[in-house]
Design an enzyme around this catalytic site. Structure first.
Site, PDB file in Angstrom:
ATOM      1  N   ASP A  28       0.755  -1.501  -0.148  1.00  0.00           N
ATOM      2  CA  ASP A  28       0.032  -0.016  -0.160  1.00  0.00           C
ATOM      3  C   ASP A  28       0.860   1.290  -0.065  1.00  0.00           C
ATOM      4  O   ASP A  28       1.824   1.052   1.067  1.00  0.00           O
ATOM      5  CB  ASP A  28      -0.993  -0.130   1.370  1.00  0.00           C
ATOM      6  N   SER A  81      -6.871   3.932  -2.022  1.00  0.00           N
ATOM      7  CA  SER A  81      -6.793   2.484  -1.727  1.00  0.00           C
ATOM      8  C   SER A  81      -8.063   1.633  -2.207  1.00  0.00           C
ATOM      9  O   SER A  81      -8.133   0.624  -2.622  1.00  0.00           O
ATOM     10  CB  SER A  81      -6.446   2.172  -0.288  1.00  0.00           C
ATOM     11  N   ASP A 171      -4.701  14.990   2.695  1.00  0.00           N
ATOM     12  CA  ASP A 171      -4.644  14.812   1.155  1.00  0.00           C
ATOM     13  C   ASP A 171      -4.525  16.039   0.510  1.00  0.00           C
ATOM     14  O   ASP A 171      -4.282  16.202  -0.924  1.00  0.00           O
ATOM     15  CB  ASP A 171      -6.130  14.309   0.670  1.00  0.00           C
ATOM     16  N   ASP A 288     -14.771   4.719   3.561  1.00  0.00           N
ATOM     17  CA  ASP A 288     -14.229   4.344   4.717  1.00  0.00           C
ATOM     18  C   ASP A 288     -14.358   5.159   6.004  1.00  0.00           C
ATOM     19  O   ASP A 288     -14.642   4.576   7.179  1.00  0.00           O
ATOM     20  CB  ASP A 288     -13.016   3.826   4.343  1.00  0.00           C
ATOM     21  N   ARG A 289     -14.444   6.383   5.737  1.00  0.00           N
ATOM     22  CA  ARG A 289     -14.443   6.928   7.003  1.00  0.00           C
ATOM     23  C   ARG A 289     -15.615   7.894   7.270  1.00  0.00           C
ATOM     24  O   ARG A 289     -15.710   8.826   8.009  1.00  0.00           O
ATOM     25  CB  ARG A 289     -13.247   8.187   6.717  1.00  0.00           C
ATOM     26  N   LYS A 361      -6.347  -1.868   6.535  1.00  0.00           N
ATOM     27  CA  LYS A 361      -6.523  -2.247   5.305  1.00  0.00           C
ATOM     28  C   LYS A 361      -7.011  -3.769   5.001  1.00  0.00           C
ATOM     29  O   LYS A 361      -7.089  -3.906   3.751  1.00  0.00           O
ATOM     30  CB  LYS A 361      -5.026  -2.338   4.685  1.00  0.00           C
ATOM     31  N   ASP A 430       1.917   3.246   2.953  1.00  0.00           N
ATOM     32  CA  ASP A 430       0.736   4.269   2.928  1.00  0.00           C
ATOM     33  C   ASP A 430       0.269   5.093   4.478  1.00  0.00           C
ATOM     34  O   ASP A 430       0.282   6.064   4.624  1.00  0.00           O
ATOM     35  CB  ASP A 430      -0.587   3.543   2.431  1.00  0.00           C
ATOM     36  N   HIS A 434       1.366   8.626   5.464  1.00  0.00           N
ATOM     37  CA  HIS A 434       0.532  10.047   5.718  1.00  0.00           C
ATOM     38  C   HIS A 434       0.836  10.472   6.870  1.00  0.00           C
ATOM     39  O   HIS A 434       0.200  11.871   6.975  1.00  0.00           O
ATOM     40  CB  HIS A 434      -0.952   9.086   5.918  1.00  0.00           C
ATOM     41  N   HIS A 501      -1.324  11.026  -1.086  1.00  0.00           N
ATOM     42  CA  HIS A 501      -1.035  10.080  -2.258  1.00  0.00           C
ATOM     43  C   HIS A 501      -0.198  10.898  -3.244  1.00  0.00           C
ATOM     44  O   HIS A 501      -0.179  11.875  -3.065  1.00  0.00           O
ATOM     45  CB  HIS A 501      -2.072   9.197  -2.845  1.00  0.00           C
TER      46      HIS A 501
END
EC number: 5.4.2.12
Length: 559
Positions: A28, A81, A171, A288-289, A361, A430, A434, A501
């Site tokens: 990742d 992801s 991000d 996801d969040r 993940k 990843d 971050h 990313h």
């Protein structure tokens, strides 16, 4: 598929045998970039990945992992992801969250659906609350979509609007929150000039307020609930701009971890708690969040924290965040309908599958890989194992994460002889990338490489095949750069750390004693991407891929 001629049976590959164990390893956040001191993969000791890259050029390829290759609107959009694993598993490119929302907003279709008509019933006498990430990062949300939504709902009867912001800094650049708040405040000012009571009601940093995932830390969601729904927070301000500027001035403050705050009126009362009869929309398009908040907003039976007060609301997500849980049950934009994933095909063709990662993940090698579908296709042929992630710390504190444990479980699965495919995600590059901690990210990359060695050693023992790839870039470039590629400096002449990313390509490496000696990567695919991996894996199992899948990356030369 609806056609009567459809069959799940995959044709045999004319040249590649069945029966070989195949390990699929996803690193990742592991992209390919120029080697310099800010490329943590380059700086780290990664002898295994180095040997794959430098060993046999016909067994190493770079593929596209961002933008249109993974269903996003443009090639300025970083991969992530979720869309990465969708593409890896689906073998085709589907329009993804941001693109779906863009299309629905541009066409006006977003206002025609059941979700919007449901929340609209609160416009006459209630408040519309919009909760989500205030950012143009394009990974979880986008500011321009919020702006269009504000315009659209105000033109369709929303009289009172409250926006509950979450600052980014992950991000996008840390500190960019101030500019985003200024932009939003100007938009709300224009709405107020048109008679709409619109203002920011609460806020906080995304990693500390609301946006936890995989039930790692419910306190994060509770802090958001208290501020957004109850109107209670440790910090109170007259404006969001004042809030963000003041809180960012605290020692070690950053956008990701700003504490929760509420906006109050002249009497000290919160301007935007959620009350009976109100409507709530979570504006993030990435799932996801948002899932944990969606559960708190929607579930009557909920015991993960004390909600104190549960208002009777009309709630919709920007999208449906979990198709299996049907959560939320109402949404403004329908999700991509991903069918016939490679995982389902392979299981239906007898491939016994083991999938494993740690908590952060685990959903990617299962739910997202399988087309946003929870659970097993066939519990008699599949086993999914989740290794609990560390909680209560940031990942740079323990950058090895659970790479060793994941690798050992993969090794044991391969050596057991019970599985034909062993699929894992190693999150280190990843998750530590971050944090923006370069030193820790170097350690993380080394740990991931060591985990790959354990898995490849097991592949060697069982005479199997490996395919090592990644879902998007991150750890290979940790600084913001100008157009010539030089690191950008801040006002104090310090490098600007990049926590997001990247737009870099990612590797695909194949090998192992079970690989047919004539297999090599093709040179005739113009722009290979992650979606080409699924057909490749099917070939390695001895099958041809479905005709509508993106082409396989490999060919078999006649010896």
């Amino acid at each position: 598929m609806g056609s009567s001629g459809f069959s799940w049976t995959l044709p045999d590959h004319p040249k590649l045998p069945k029966g070989k164990s195949v390990a699929v390893v996803v690193l990742d956040g592991w992209g390919e970039a120029n080697p310099d001191q800010y490329n943590c993969i380059h700086v780290a000791q990664t002898p295994v990945m180095d040997s794959l890259k430098n060993g046999a050029p016909e067994k190493w390829r770079l593929v596209k992992a961002h933008g249109t290759a993974v269903g996003l609107p443009s090639d300025d959009d970083m991969g992530n992801s979720e869309v990465g694993h969708n593409a890896l598993g689906a073998g085709r490119i589907f329009a993804q969250g941001a693109k779906l929302v863009d299309q629905a907003l541009a066409s006006g279709k977003i206002y025609d659906g059941d979700g919007f008509n449901y929340i609209k019933e609160s416009f006459e006498s209630g408040t519309l609350h919009l909760i989500g990430l205030l950012s143009d990062g394009g990974v979880h949300s986008r500011l321009d979509q919020l702006q269009l939504l504000l315009k659209g709902v105000s033109e369709r009867g929303a009289k009172k609007i409250r926006v509950h912001i979450l600052t980014d800094g992950r991000d996008v650049l840390d500190g960019s929150s101030i500019g985003f708040v200024e932009t939003l405040e100007n938009d709300l000012l224009e709405l107020r000039a048109k008679g709409v009571d619109a203002q920011i009601a609460s806020g906080g940093g995304r990693m500390y307020v609301t946006m936890d995932r995989y039930e790692n830390d419910w306190d994060v969601v509770k802090r958001g609930w208290d501020a957004q729904v109850l109107g209670e927070a440790p910090y109170k301000f007259k404006s969001a701009l004042e809030a963000v500027k003041t809180l960012r001035a605290q020692p070690k403050a950053n956008d990701q971890y700003l504490p929760p705050f509420v906006i109050v009126d002249d009497s000290g009362n919160a301007v935007g708690p959620v009350l009976d009869g109100d409507a709530v929309v979570t504006i993030n398009f990435r799932a996801d969040r948002m899932v944990m908040l969606a559960k708190a907003l929607e579930y009557a039976d909920f015991d993960n924290f004390d909600r104190v007060r549960v208002p009777k609301i009309r709630y919709a997500g920007m999208l449906q965040y979990d198709g299996e849980l049907k959560l939320p049950s109402r949404y403004l934009v329908s999700p991509p309908e991903i069918d016939r994933t490679s995982g389902e095909y392979l299981v239906k063709n007898g491939i016994r599958t083991f999938a494993c990662s740690e908590t952060v993940k685990f959903g990617h090698v299962t739910f997202f890989w399988n087309g946003n579908r929870s659970g097993y296709f066939d519990a008699t042929k599949e086993e999914y194992v989740e290794v609990p992630s560390d909680s209560g710390i940031t990942f740079n504190v323990a950058p090895n994460m659970k790479a060793l444990e994941i690798a050992e479980k993969a090794r044991d699965a391969l050596l057991s002889g019970k599985f034909d495919q062993v699929r894992v995600n190693l999150p280190n590059g990843d998750m530590v990338g971050h944090t923006g901690d370069i030193e820790a990210t170097v350690v993380a990359c080394k740990a991931a490489d060591e985990a790959v060695k354990i898995i490849l050693d097991a592949v060697e023992q069982v005479g199997g095949i490996y395919l090592v790839t990644a879902d998007h870039g991150n750890a290979e470039d940790m600084v913001k750069r100008n157009k010539s590629g030089k690191p950008l400096l801040d006002k104090n002449d310090r490098i600007q750390i990049l926590t997001s990313h990247t737009l870099q390509p990612v590797p695909v490496a194949i090998g192992g004693p079970g690989l047919h000696p004539g297999v090599k990567f093709r040179n005739d695919i113009q722009t290979p991407g992650l979606a080409n991996v699924a057909a490749t894996v099917m070939n390695l199992h001895g099958f041809e891929a479905p005709a509508d899948y993106e082409q396989t990356l490999i060919e078999v030369a006649d010896n």
